[in-house]
Design a protein around this motif. Structure first.
Motif, mmCIF file in Angstrom:
data_model
loop_
_atom_site.group_PDB
_atom_site.id
_atom_site.type_symbol
_atom_site.label_atom_id
_atom_site.label_comp_id
_atom_site.label_asym_id
_atom_site.label_seq_id
_atom_site.Cartn_x
_atom_site.Cartn_y
_atom_site.Cartn_z
ATOM 1 N N VAL A 499 5.562 -7.327 51.701
ATOM 2 C CA VAL A 499 4.837 -6.272 52.418
ATOM 3 C C VAL A 499 5.780 -5.133 52.783
ATOM 4 O O VAL A 499 5.452 -3.945 52.622
ATOM 5 N N ASP A 502 6.543 -3.067 49.793
ATOM 6 C CA ASP A 502 5.406 -2.200 49.465
ATOM 7 C C ASP A 502 5.386 -0.974 50.368
ATOM 8 O O ASP A 502 5.109 0.157 49.917
ATOM 9 N N GLN A 505 8.054 1.503 49.306
ATOM 10 C CA GLN A 505 7.654 2.197 48.087
ATOM 11 C C GLN A 505 6.633 3.275 48.396
ATOM 12 O O GLN A 505 6.695 4.389 47.860
ATOM 13 N N LEU A 506 5.676 2.969 49.271
ATOM 14 C CA LEU A 506 4.654 3.948 49.653
ATOM 15 C C LEU A 506 5.277 5.138 50.381
ATOM 16 O O LEU A 506 4.875 6.288 50.193
#
Length: 528
Positions: A499, A502, A505-506
């Motif tokens: 998580v 992620d 990366q976002l």
């Protein structure tokens, strides 16, 4: 009759019923339409029966009029036979179809009814309905027909402000009903009985809290009926101490080849009338049913009898007197405590256990509170398990399946001679249903699963469990179903590292997107 034809008939009857609606609420116009259907049934039954008797003399019942040879002899012979076999008598001039035709008068179409062209029939119709009861006076069937039509006040202003208006609406309804063939001469069919049940269900759905006074949803009735008929093909007796419209008793009869006798008690007078009509209309002979009207707990009417099958859907957590004098009543004395005055649930259970035969099964629908509430209820619950070992199964049902209440309910199954005395079966069927509009519905697959699980005492993960008596004792005789059936669904484990990756990366993608937007804005001269 096909299913499509059956549905068309049911819709036709419902449309006729709504002709009467006007300013009346559901339970008021229910009494009229069901009463008229019952009158039609009695008339057609009478005509078929009389024609069979008169066949050898080559006379039809409708031809039996003053002036023909031996008129009085024929009429008396038919009357005597009818009172013996059917339990009532109607003269040929009193038959439904004749009074309906008279009501129509010169009208050709009930949908374009002109009251000025109609013959006034209300007085004669009221007399005919009264005569049905009077014909039974002094006979075995007198109690079964006593005041059956008392809720049909044909002079009520709810039917119309003037006698002419009331006459017109009644004549229209009779005319519409007269066109329907209930096929009573087809002995393998119960079209009228099924239609009657359909209408009772329709009225219940619109009656709110009052529905509980007279109707148990069919899917719940099926479960109760299938449970109490487990391993049985015939029943000597079936009993419902809060029988309402009698539908639950009749449902039990569908599960076996034969029921010798039906017994019931109902406190509400109007509903008591409905139950007797329902019995007769389903072809139950007047000698085979004994329905009483009174308060079951305070004034029981069948104290000398025990029954092979008992079913009930008592009013949930109703008030009762809980009078200490009941401690000397054989139904309650052995327990040492009474159900609380504010909640009569266990008083009904005790009443039913008292009437249960040694080889019998009883199944009763109750609110979930009976599984865990304390005080007198906990004492009675413990006594039934620890001292008597009568409790065979506890079945949890979904919420919102009863008319007028959304609370979840349960079924308690009790037997005096249990095949599995070492355990109690718990079934959690609360999550298996289909939602239809605002109501939860049990489909045939849901019902089958409940009944099969009970009959085979199957243990199914997250659905059922056979709890030993030791388990129940360890839980201090609290029967709350989650204590025995683990329905916990473990949530999927979250990978925190994935998580976080992620999110990073976002964030990176957002930064790149911000730079790209800024470049476009500069090209457009919108930023410096």
């Amino acid at each position: 009759m096909s299913e499509d034809q059956k549905r068309m008939l049911e819709q036709q009857l419902w449309n006729i019923a709504n002709t009467l609606r006007g300013k009346m609420n559901a339970d008021e116009f229910r009494d009229y339409i069901l009463g008229f259907i019952f009158f039609k049934y009695l008339s057609e039954k009478m005509e078929l029966f009389a024609n069979e008797i008169l066949k050898q003399d080559k006379i039809k019942f409708t031809d039996l009029k003053p002036g023909i040879a031996k008129y009085k002899d024929y009429r008396e012979a038919v009357k005597d036979e009818a009172l013996e076999k059917l339990g009532y008598f109607l003269g040929p001039e009193e038959l439904f179809t004749f009074i309906a035709q008279r009501g129509m008068g010169e009208n050709k179409d009930a949908d374009a009814f002109d009251e000025n062209k109609s013959e006034f029939i209300l007085g004669d119709l009221q007399t005919i309905l009264r005569n049905i009861q009077l014909s039974t006076m002094g006979t075995e069937s007198e109690e079964d027909f006593d005041n059956l039509f008392e809720d049909m006040d044909l002079n009520s202003t709810k039917l119309g402000k003037t006698p002419a208006a009331r006459n017109a609406i009644i004549a229209k309804v009779l005319c519409h009903l007269d066109k329907i063939d209930f096929k009573l001469n087809d002995t393998d069919s119960d079209i009228l009985g099924d239609s009657y049940e359909y209408l009772i269900g329709q009225f219940a759905s619109g009656a709110g809290k009052k529905a509980g006074e007279f109707y148990t949803p069919q899917e719940v009735s099926k479960i109760l009926a299938k449970i109490v008929t487990t391993d049985k093909h015939k029943l000597k007796s079936v009993y419902d101490p809060t029988c309402g419209s009698g539908s639950l008793l009749l449902r039990v009869a569908r599960e076996v080849k034969n029921v010798t006798n039906f017994y019931g008690q109902e406190m509400n007078r109007t509903t008591y009338n409905l139950a007797r009509m329902n019995m007769i209309l389903h072809g139950v002979h007047y000698r085979k049913f004994d329905i009483k009207q009174d308060d079951t707990l305070e004034r029981p009417q069948h104290m000398d009898k025990q029954f092979e099958a008992i079913v009930a859907n008592p009013p949930f957590s109703a008030e009762w007197t809980a009078n200490p004098l009941h401690l000397s009543d054989d139904r309650f004395s052995q327990y040492g405590k009474l159900a609380p005055a504010s909640k009569a649930d266990y008083a009904f259970v005790q009443h039913m256990v008292y009437h249960l035969a040694e080889n019998g099964i009883m199944a009763v629908v109750l609110p979930h509170g009976v599984l865990f509430r304390g005080g007198g209820e906990a004492h009675i619950r413990r006594y039934l398990i620890e001292q008597k070992n009568y409790l065979d199964a506890v079945i949890g049902l979904p919420g919102n399946i009863f008319y007028g209440t959304s609370i979840p309910t349960c079924i308690l199954v009790l037997k005096k001679c249990r095949e599995s005395p070492e355990n109690i079966l718990f079934i959690d069927a609360s999550r298996e249903f289909e939602k239809v509009k605002t109501q939860n519905i049990l489909r045939d697959a849901h019902i089958k699963k409940i009944v099969d699980t009970y009959r085979n005492r199957k243990e199914i993960e997250k659905y059922s469990h056979c709890a030993t008596l030791e388990e129940v004792e360890e839980n201090d005789y609290n029967l709350n179903i989650p204590r025995y059936v683990d329905t916990f669904e473990e949530e999927e484990e979250i990978d925190i590292q994935a998580v976080m990756a992620d999110i990073k990366q976002l964030e990176s993608q957002r930064s790149e997107l911000d730079k790209e937007i800024e470049m476009y804005l500069k090209e457009l001269g919108l930023v410096g």
